[in-house]
Design an enzyme around this catalytic site. Structure first.
Site, PDB file in Angstrom:
ATOM      1  N   LYS A 214      39.008  43.019  49.804  1.00  0.00           N
ATOM      2  CA  LYS A 214      40.143  42.862  48.879  1.00  0.00           C
ATOM      3  C   LYS A 214      41.281  42.068  49.511  1.00  0.00           C
ATOM      4  CE  LYS A 214      43.645  43.725  46.078  1.00  0.00           C
ATOM      5  NZ  LYS A 214      44.727  43.425  47.014  1.00  0.00           N
ATOM      6  N   PRO A 231      39.881  38.631  43.589  1.00  0.00           N
ATOM      7  CA  PRO A 231      40.091  39.914  44.271  1.00  0.00           C
ATOM      8  C   PRO A 231      39.935  41.087  43.307  1.00  0.00           C
ATOM      9  CG  PRO A 231      41.908  38.374  44.720  1.00  0.00           C
ATOM     10  CD  PRO A 231      41.088  37.788  43.619  1.00  0.00           C
ATOM     11  N   ASP A 233      40.779  44.906  42.806  1.00  0.00           N
ATOM     12  CA  ASP A 233      41.513  46.091  43.238  1.00  0.00           C
ATOM     13  C   ASP A 233      41.370  47.172  42.169  1.00  0.00           C
ATOM     14  OD1 ASP A 233      43.179  45.702  41.074  1.00  0.00           O
ATOM     15  OD2 ASP A 233      44.651  44.613  42.215  1.00  0.00           O
ATOM     16  N   PHE A 275      45.118  40.977  35.812  1.00  0.00           N
ATOM     17  CA  PHE A 275      45.875  41.945  36.613  1.00  0.00           C
ATOM     18  C   PHE A 275      47.249  42.207  36.003  1.00  0.00           C
ATOM     19  CE2 PHE A 275      49.029  42.665  40.011  1.00  0.00           C
ATOM     20  CZ  PHE A 275      48.577  43.895  40.474  1.00  0.00           C
TER      21      PHE A 275
END
Length: 285
Positions: A214, A231, A233, A275
DNA sequence: AGCCAGGCTTGGT
DNA sequence: ACCAAGCATGGC
């Protein structure tokens, strides 16, 4: 001589969303403007007619550092056109058209994301601010408060673990110090990182203690400009599950694979839209 | 007051 | 290969 201010013509640039979206941690809203440090200089940014107006504290002749940081010459329309043609993506883009990716310094980015482990964004900002204030070089400020550069690798390596813990780093303190020392000791090929392929650079970064995929991916995307990196998360994981797999509950590995194949050559941008959208608009969990 | 946060490492199956 | 606990600290 150089200038203290300059306006850059740019369209489709949501400065608020971009500076708040958890990719950089040094920006503070002051009135209608944003004040922060980029390229080792204090900067104030605000949206102006047809672009972004920037002020600095000392005259500069060459502004390419800021154009690079803000990625002003990226054609956002071209990026968005590569996104998968599905509803979650459309909604995420519609919610925040103009969200951008910045291009940050490798060390500051790596250090910031080492600190990010199980911390909220406000707290990461606080840790970064404290570190800079205590161990960064003072720089000329155009605001009401003094400004500091992000501490050099050598400065962090020279700190004791206690000094770092005093910046509220908790268990992240030895990881940050260890990373700084390992870089200086040549344990990873730090200088060559920018010229490596994505996979090489990721493997290199993950040799550092406290750096998993990550964090490595965040550095590749936000500092290295590897725009295809996505990425994953906790927020993205929840968002992908809810948006793309509402019935099933795929394993983390399956989700990882989906992320790697679904979003195309600018997957990193797609990730940032999802995100931010997830954080601001979605009820998850 | 207790829960959880842009994770990683380690030690259990 | 997968799973959970533990890790410090602060905001809410």
């Amino acid at each position: 001589m150089g200038e203290l201010s300059k306006t850059f013509p740019v369209r489709e640039y949501d400065l608020d969303a971009t500076l708040q979206s958890g990719q950089a941690f040094r920006w503070q809203a002051v009135g209608q403007a944003w004040e922060g440090v980029a390229g080792g200089r204090w900067v104030r940014l605000r949206l102006a007619k047809g672009g972004i107006a920037a002020e600095v504290a000392k005259p500069v002749r060459d502004w390419s550092w800021l154009e690079e940081y803000l990625q002003l010459r990226v054609d956002l329309g071209q990026v968005l056109a590569t996104f998968p043609d599905d509803e979650p993506m459309e909604n995420a883009v519609a919610a925040l058209p103009g969200l951008r990716l910045l291009r940050q310094d490798y060390w500051e980015c790596l250090a910031s994301f080492i600190l990010s482990a199980t911390k909220q964004i406000v707290q990461i900002r606080q840790m970064v601010a404290l570190l800079s204030k205590r161990f960064g070089k003072p720089i000329e400020s155009g605001g009401s408060k003094p400004a500091f550069a992000f501490p050099e690798i050598e400065a962090v390596a020279g700190c004791s673990e206690t000094e770092l813990r005093d910046c509220k780093l908790g268990f992240r303190a030895p990881n940050l110090r260890g990373a700084a020392c390992d870089i200086l000791d040549g344990k990873i090929d730090w200088k060559r990182l920018p010229t490596m392929t994505t996979d090489e650079a990721r493997a290199e970064l993950m040799k550092l203690r406290g750096v998993g995929q990550k964090i490595a991916d965040c550095v590749l995307l936000f500092a290295g400009g590897h725009q295809e990196v996505f990425p994953v998360d906790v927020w993205i994981e929840r968002a992908l599950q809810q948006l793309y797999f509402p019935k099933r509950r795929p394993s983390a590995k399956r989700l990882r694979k989906f992320a790697d194949t679904h979003f195309g050559p600018y997957a990193g941008y797609a990730q940032q839209y999802l995100f931010h959208h997830a954080r601001v608009h979605l009820k998850l969990k």
